[in-house]
Design a protein around this motif. Structure first.
Motif, PDB file in Angstrom:
ATOM      1  N   ARG A 122     132.022  43.308 -43.117  1.00 10.63           N
ATOM      2  CA  ARG A 122     131.330  42.431 -44.080  1.00 10.63           C
ATOM      3  C   ARG A 122     132.333  41.677 -44.935  1.00 10.63           C
ATOM      4  O   ARG A 122     132.225  40.462 -45.128  1.00 10.63           O
ATOM      5  CB  ARG A 122     130.396  43.267 -44.976  1.00 10.63           C
ATOM      6  N   LEU A 123     133.342  42.395 -45.429  1.00 10.09           N
ATOM      7  CA  LEU A 123     134.338  41.772 -46.296  1.00 10.09           C
ATOM      8  C   LEU A 123     135.166  40.724 -45.539  1.00 10.09           C
ATOM      9  O   LEU A 123     135.483  39.671 -46.088  1.00 10.09           O
ATOM     10  CB  LEU A 123     135.246  42.840 -46.907  1.00 10.09           C
ATOM     11  N   LYS A 136     133.538  37.618 -45.529  1.00 10.12           N
ATOM     12  CA  LYS A 136     133.346  37.123 -46.902  1.00 10.12           C
ATOM     13  C   LYS A 136     131.860  37.031 -47.268  1.00 10.12           C
ATOM     14  O   LYS A 136     131.405  36.080 -47.882  1.00 10.12           O
ATOM     15  CB  LYS A 136     134.043  35.781 -47.105  1.00 10.12           C
ATOM     16  N   THR A 193     128.611  38.861 -49.211  1.00  9.82           N
ATOM     17  CA  THR A 193     128.299  39.792 -50.299  1.00  9.82           C
ATOM     18  C   THR A 193     127.286  40.818 -49.813  1.00  9.82           C
ATOM     19  O   THR A 193     126.620  40.628 -48.787  1.00  9.82           O
ATOM     20  CB  THR A 193     127.712  39.040 -51.507  1.00  9.82           C
ATOM     21  N   THR A 194     127.155  41.877 -50.590  1.00  9.61           N
ATOM     22  CA  THR A 194     126.148  42.885 -50.245  1.00  9.61           C
ATOM     23  C   THR A 194     124.744  42.270 -50.307  1.00  9.61           C
ATOM     24  O   THR A 194     123.891  42.605 -49.488  1.00  9.61           O
ATOM     25  CB  THR A 194     126.231  44.105 -51.184  1.00  9.61           C
ATOM     26  N   THR A 195     124.539  41.372 -51.235  1.00  7.94           N
ATOM     27  CA  THR A 195     123.230  40.716 -51.356  1.00  7.94           C
ATOM     28  C   THR A 195     122.925  39.887 -50.115  1.00  7.94           C
ATOM     29  O   THR A 195     121.812  39.951 -49.573  1.00  7.94           O
ATOM     30  CB  THR A 195     123.183  39.820 -52.618  1.00  7.94           C
ATOM     31  N   GLN A 196     123.899  39.128 -49.641  1.00 10.04           N
ATOM     32  CA  GLN A 196     123.692  38.297 -48.451  1.00 10.04           C
ATOM     33  C   GLN A 196     123.360  39.149 -47.230  1.00 10.04           C
ATOM     34  O   GLN A 196     122.409  38.855 -46.503  1.00 10.04           O
ATOM     35  CB  GLN A 196     124.948  37.460 -48.162  1.00 10.04           C
ATOM     36  N   ARG A 242     119.732  46.383 -51.142  1.00  5.77           N
ATOM     37  CA  ARG A 242     121.165  46.544 -51.375  1.00  5.77           C
ATOM     38  C   ARG A 242     121.523  48.025 -51.448  1.00  5.77           C
ATOM     39  O   ARG A 242     122.606  48.433 -51.030  1.00  5.77           O
ATOM     40  CB  ARG A 242     121.580  45.828 -52.666  1.00  5.77           C
TER      41      ARG A 242
END
Length: 106
Positions: free
Chosen positions: A27-28, A31, A33-36, A45
């Motif tokens: 995920r990182l 780039k 976010t946890t929300t996305q 989340r």
């Protein structure tokens, strides 16, 4: 439904934690976010947080939803695909059966 909570052995816990960490790193790298990711996977989340921690109470379906968002869903299809140990067991049984048939035909 069984109300007993499954207890994982330490090795199994480490494997799940490693899977969660790999998902978080994927995920990182993207780039995101946890929300996305949570929104795209149609999960909360909080559930994503548990997935990234390798929690055992999260169903495999949710792991798959997140992997799909990250473009890694097909990776799950590789699990146990090349079952070397299982094939050895199967071959040993086939060889044993073959020897028995030859003896009975003699």
């Amino acid at each position: 439904m069984n109300s007993r909570k499954s207890v994982l052995r330490p090795k199994e816990q480490r494997l799940l934690a490693g899977l969660g960490e790999n998902i978080k790193l994927a995920r990182l790298r993207r780039k995101l976010t946890t929300t996305q990711v949570a929104e795209r996977a149609n999960i909360s989340r909080s559930s994503l947080w548990h997935i990234e921690k390798g929690s055992s109470h999260i169903g495999i379906g949710l792991y798959l939803q997140v992997l799909n968002v990250l473009g890694l869903g097909e990776d799950l299809a590789q699990v146990a695909k090349d079952d070397v140990f299982g094939r050895k067991l199967q071959d040993a049984k086939l060889l044993t059966s073959s020897k028995r048939k030859k003896k009975s035909e003699s």
